[in-house]
Every structure is written in C-alpha cells, then in structure tokens.
Design a protein around this motif. Structure first.
Motif, PDB file in Angstrom:
ATOM      1  N   ILE A  82       0.838  -1.211   0.000  1.00 48.92           N
ATOM      2  CA  ILE A  82       0.000   0.000   0.000  1.00 48.92           C
ATOM      3  C   ILE A  82       0.868   1.254   0.000  1.00 48.92           C
ATOM      4  CG2 ILE A  82      -1.676   1.323   1.344  1.00 48.92           C
ATOM      5  CD1 ILE A  82      -2.807  -1.416   2.283  1.00 48.92           C
ATOM      6  N   HIS A  83       1.913   1.260   0.823  1.00 48.78           N
ATOM      7  CA  HIS A  83       2.834   2.405   0.825  1.00 48.78           C
ATOM      8  C   HIS A  83       3.533   2.539  -0.529  1.00 48.78           C
ATOM      9  CE1 HIS A  83       2.247   3.532   4.941  1.00 48.78           C
ATOM     10  NE2 HIS A  83       2.738   2.417   5.438  1.00 48.78           N
ATOM     11  N   ALA A  84       3.844   1.400  -1.168  1.00 47.54           N
ATOM     12  CA  ALA A  84       4.495   1.447  -2.475  1.00 47.54           C
ATOM     13  C   ALA A  84       3.581   2.079  -3.520  1.00 47.54           C
ATOM     14  CB  ALA A  84       4.899   0.034  -2.901  1.00 47.54           C
ATOM     15  N   ILE A  85       2.284   1.766  -3.456  1.00 45.78           N
ATOM     16  CA  ILE A  85       1.330   2.410  -4.364  1.00 45.78           C
ATOM     17  C   ILE A  85       1.345   3.923  -4.158  1.00 45.78           C
ATOM     18  CG2 ILE A  85      -1.131   2.680  -4.894  1.00 45.78           C
ATOM     19  CD1 ILE A  85      -1.469  -0.299  -4.198  1.00 45.78           C
ATOM     20  N   ARG A  86       1.328   4.347  -2.917  1.00 43.74           N
ATOM     21  CA  ARG A  86       1.355   5.780  -2.617  1.00 43.74           C
ATOM     22  C   ARG A  86       2.650   6.419  -3.116  1.00 43.74           C
ATOM     23  NH1 ARG A  86      -0.160   6.653   3.555  1.00 43.74           N
ATOM     24  NH2 ARG A  86      -0.403   8.800   2.817  1.00 43.74           N
TER      25      ARG A  86
ATOM     26  N   ARG B  66      11.634   3.224  -7.391  1.00 46.87           N
ATOM     27  CA  ARG B  66      10.523   2.865  -8.272  1.00 46.87           C
ATOM     28  C   ARG B  66      10.439   1.355  -8.473  1.00 46.87           C
ATOM     29  NH1 ARG B  66      12.448   7.149 -11.421  1.00 46.87           N
ATOM     30  NH2 ARG B  66      13.226   5.674 -12.981  1.00 46.87           N
ATOM     31  N   TYR B  67      11.570   0.719  -8.753  1.00 38.98           N
ATOM     32  CA  TYR B  67      11.573  -0.731  -8.968  1.00 38.98           C
ATOM     33  C   TYR B  67      11.160  -1.465  -7.699  1.00 38.98           C
ATOM     34  CZ  TYR B  67      13.834  -0.502 -13.575  1.00 38.98           C
ATOM     35  OH  TYR B  67      14.104  -0.281 -14.897  1.00 38.98           O
ATOM     36  N   ALA B  68      11.642  -0.989  -6.549  1.00 41.78           N
ATOM     37  CA  ALA B  68      11.275  -1.621  -5.283  1.00 41.78           C
ATOM     38  C   ALA B  68       9.783  -1.487  -5.022  1.00 41.78           C
ATOM     39  CB  ALA B  68      12.071  -1.002  -4.134  1.00 41.78           C
ATOM     40  N   SER B  69       9.205  -0.346  -5.403  1.00 39.23           N
ATOM     41  CA  SER B  69       7.765  -0.151  -5.208  1.00 39.23           C
ATOM     42  C   SER B  69       6.961  -1.081  -6.103  1.00 39.23           C
ATOM     43  CB  SER B  69       7.388   1.314  -5.482  1.00 39.23           C
ATOM     44  OG  SER B  69       7.904   2.156  -4.481  1.00 39.23           O
ATOM     45  N   VAL B  70       7.390  -1.251  -7.352  1.00 37.07           N
ATOM     46  CA  VAL B  70       6.698  -2.183  -8.249  1.00 37.07           C
ATOM     47  C   VAL B  70       6.756  -3.599  -7.672  1.00 37.07           C
ATOM     48  CG1 VAL B  70       6.735  -3.244 -10.536  1.00 37.07           C
ATOM     49  CG2 VAL B  70       7.048  -0.776 -10.297  1.00 37.07           C
ATOM     50  N   PHE B  71       7.909  -3.983  -7.178  1.00 35.83           N
ATOM     51  CA  PHE B  71       8.050  -5.305  -6.557  1.00 35.83           C
ATOM     52  C   PHE B  71       7.119  -5.433  -5.360  1.00 35.83           C
ATOM     53  CE2 PHE B  71       9.666  -8.172  -3.390  1.00 35.83           C
ATOM     54  CZ  PHE B  71      10.140  -9.264  -4.094  1.00 35.83           C
ATOM     55  N   ALA B  72       7.105  -4.416  -4.487  1.00 33.94           N
ATOM     56  CA  ALA B  72       6.288  -4.480  -3.265  1.00 33.94           C
ATOM     57  C   ALA B  72       4.810  -4.590  -3.594  1.00 33.94           C
ATOM     58  CB  ALA B  72       6.555  -3.257  -2.395  1.00 33.94           C
TER      59      ALA B  72
ATOM     60  N   MET C  70      10.208   4.829   1.950  1.00 33.59           N
ATOM     61  CA  MET C  70      10.827   4.437   3.217  1.00 33.59           C
ATOM     62  C   MET C  70       9.855   3.617   4.064  1.00 33.59           C
ATOM     63  SD  MET C  70      12.310   6.792   6.344  1.00 33.59           S
ATOM     64  CE  MET C  70      13.361   7.776   5.293  1.00 33.59           C
ATOM     65  N   ARG C  71       8.584   4.023   4.072  1.00 28.51           N
ATOM     66  CA  ARG C  71       7.595   3.274   4.849  1.00 28.51           C
ATOM     67  C   ARG C  71       7.408   1.868   4.291  1.00 28.51           C
ATOM     68  NH1 ARG C  71       3.376   8.340   5.110  1.00 28.51           N
ATOM     69  NH2 ARG C  71       4.199   9.317   7.014  1.00 28.51           N
ATOM     70  N   ALA C  72       7.394   1.752   2.965  1.00 33.84           N
ATOM     71  CA  ALA C  72       7.275   0.427   2.355  1.00 33.84           C
ATOM     72  C   ALA C  72       8.473  -0.439   2.728  1.00 33.84           C
ATOM     73  CB  ALA C  72       7.166   0.559   0.832  1.00 33.84           C
TER      74      ALA C  72
ATOM     75  N   ARG D 293       2.399   6.900  -6.868  1.00 34.31           N
ATOM     76  CA  ARG D 293       1.417   7.931  -7.210  1.00 34.31           C
ATOM     77  C   ARG D 293       1.933   9.342  -6.920  1.00 34.31           C
ATOM     78  NH1 ARG D 293      -4.407   6.732  -4.843  1.00 34.31           N
ATOM     79  NH2 ARG D 293      -4.740   8.710  -5.949  1.00 34.31           N
ATOM     80  N   THR D 294       2.686   9.495  -5.829  1.00 36.94           N
ATOM     81  CA  THR D 294       3.104  10.828  -5.390  1.00 36.94           C
ATOM     82  C   THR D 294       4.575  11.131  -5.669  1.00 36.94           C
ATOM     83  OG1 THR D 294       3.707  10.086  -3.160  1.00 36.94           O
ATOM     84  CG2 THR D 294       1.398  10.708  -3.535  1.00 36.94           C
ATOM     85  N   GLY D 295       5.413  10.092  -5.744  1.00 38.11           N
ATOM     86  CA  GLY D 295       6.844  10.310  -5.876  1.00 38.11           C
ATOM     87  C   GLY D 295       7.515  10.722  -4.587  1.00 38.11           C
ATOM     88  N   ASP D 296       6.766  10.782  -3.481  1.00 35.38           N
ATOM     89  CA  ASP D 296       7.329  11.194  -2.192  1.00 35.38           C
ATOM     90  C   ASP D 296       8.167  10.053  -1.613  1.00 35.38           C
ATOM     91  OD1 ASP D 296       7.876  12.062   0.375  1.00 35.38           O
ATOM     92  OD2 ASP D 296       5.871  12.874   0.722  1.00 35.38           O
TER      93      ASP D 296
END
Length: 251
Positions: free
Chosen positions: A64-68, A146-152, A79-81, A71-74
């Motif tokens: 969920i944090h990775a989606i955020r 970005r890659y880590a967020s896609v994985f998460a 870090m939360r993910a 979406r935001t680039g923040d």
C-alpha cells in the motif's frame, strides 16, 4: 516528509507493547488451559499464529505504501514500504522458527513438505527475501525506489491470493485451531489469543516506528553535515568555529 515521532510517544508505544506482551503471555501460561490433543506444546500457537498474520499484513501494508510512492513520488512512502517489509521479514523468520518447533513437537519432523500452509508461507518469505538484492542491485536511488515499489505492489497482491488458494486446499496435517471438531477455540483460549495478537501487532508497529524515526534522524544529520561542510568550504574554515572544541571552554 513528516517529522520523526516524538521520544515521549515512542516511549509510550514501547511501554504499551511491553504491557500487552506481558499480559498476553501471563494469560497463555497461567490462565488458558492446555489443548486436549497437543497438550502444553500447543501454547506456541499463541506466538506462531499472531506472528504469521502480522507478518503477512505487514507485507500488504508495504504494498500500500508502495502504491502511494508511485502515485506521489514522495520518498517517505518508499521508506515506509521498505521498513514495513523489513520488519515483516524479521517476523517471518520467527514464524518459520516457531513453526518448526511446533512441527517437531507435534509431528516428530521439523518440516512437512506436503503441508500447503507451511510451504506457502515459505514461498512468500523467500519471495520477500529477494526484495533486498533487487533493491540494492540498482545504484540510482530514484530508479531503485521505483523498482522496489513495483516489486512491493506485485508481491503484496500475491500474498492474499496465495493464501486464499491455500485455504481452499484440503490440508490433512496442519492443525486447524480456529475450526476444531468442537466448533472452534474455547472462550478462554480466544481471550489469550486476542491479547497476544494485539501484543504482536503493537510490537510490529513499535519496531516500524523506531526504525522510521532512526532513519529520518540519520537523514537529517547527514543533510546537516553536508550543509556544514559546504559552509566550511565556502567560508574558509567557518566549520572550525561550529565544531565542538575546548578553546572557549572556561577553566
């Protein structure tokens, strides 16, 4: 990003967690009865199952944090993910260890490969163990995030799907504590379980908050050091007046 959690709030959260853990295990060992079939060893259930549920929930929270983040680039969401997944991987190690102890005591073997619940958790754990080498194989910080967020996100969606399939499978080995022949867990066992579950969830949250605060504080110190170094280089030694020393300390 938001400011680190105040030390007083961290202390309060840690104290609440410690009280819940103490209350949970007091209920388990001094109030909840032994299970009829498995006896005393069944009490590891009060640790093993909450650890598993909280670890899996933590993986989904990381997604969920990775989606955020996407979406935001923040970077705070990245870090939360990361911290959510990191903490859940640690909990996953504890799940596998407590599960092996329970398996050895109940079935005489440390592992049972034809038990879908065990194997599916191991698959999820190994999947998330690849999160670290994938992340740190990418030197660029933005691409890494970005890659880590896609994985998460992908792995987080896999977790509930995987366990839905497992729950539909017919298991003949893994104990079904919540669905016994007598209709489920007795009331006194339920109370002990719920308190232990709250304690483990609070422990997960406490560890996440501590690590988030430590990382934010470390980042702030790094930025301050870089700013001071830049000022020293630009001002021709101004840093010497800022750094701690003994020249102006009264004797």
């Amino acid at each position: 990003g938001p400011e680190p959690m105040k030390p007083s709030n961290l202390r309060t959260l840690a104290l609440l967690t410690a009280l819940l853990i103490g209350a949970g295990f007091a209920l388990v060992f001094f109030w909840a009865p032994n299970e009829a079939d498995q006896g005393f060893i069944q009490k590891i259930f009060y640790l093993h199952v909450p650890l598993a549920v909280v670890a899996l929930a933590g993986f989904v929270i990381g997604g969920i944090h990775a989606i955020r983040h996407l979406r935001t680039g923040d970077p705070i969401h990245d870090m939360r993910a990361y911290v959510s997944i990191h903490t859940s991987v640690i909990f996953g190690v504890a799940v596998l260890i407590t599960g092996a102890i329970w398996a050895k005591a109940s079935w005489g073997r440390w592992w049972v490969w034809d038990e879908p619940t065990l194997v599916s958790f191991l698959i999820v754990f190994l999947l998330y163990a690849t999160y670290y080498p994938l992340r740190y194989a990418i030197p660029d910080r933005e691409r890494q995030a970005r890659y880590a967020s896609v994985f998460a996100i992908t792995a987080g969606a896999f977790v509930p799907l995987n366990f839905m399939v497992v729950r539909m499978a017919q298991s003949l080995v893994h104990p079904r504590t919540f669905a016994t022949a007598d209709g489920g867990l007795p009331g006194d066992m339920w109370i002990g379980f719920l308190v232990c579950f709250a304690a483990i969830a609070a422990l997960w949250l406490t560890l996440v908050c501590f690590e988030m605060t430590a990382k934010r504080t470390s980042a702030q110190l790094s930025r301050l050091r870089r700013a001071l170094d830049g000022t020293a280089r630009a001002g021709g030694g101004v840093g010497a007046r800022i750094a701690p020393g003994t020249a102006n300390v009264p004797s």
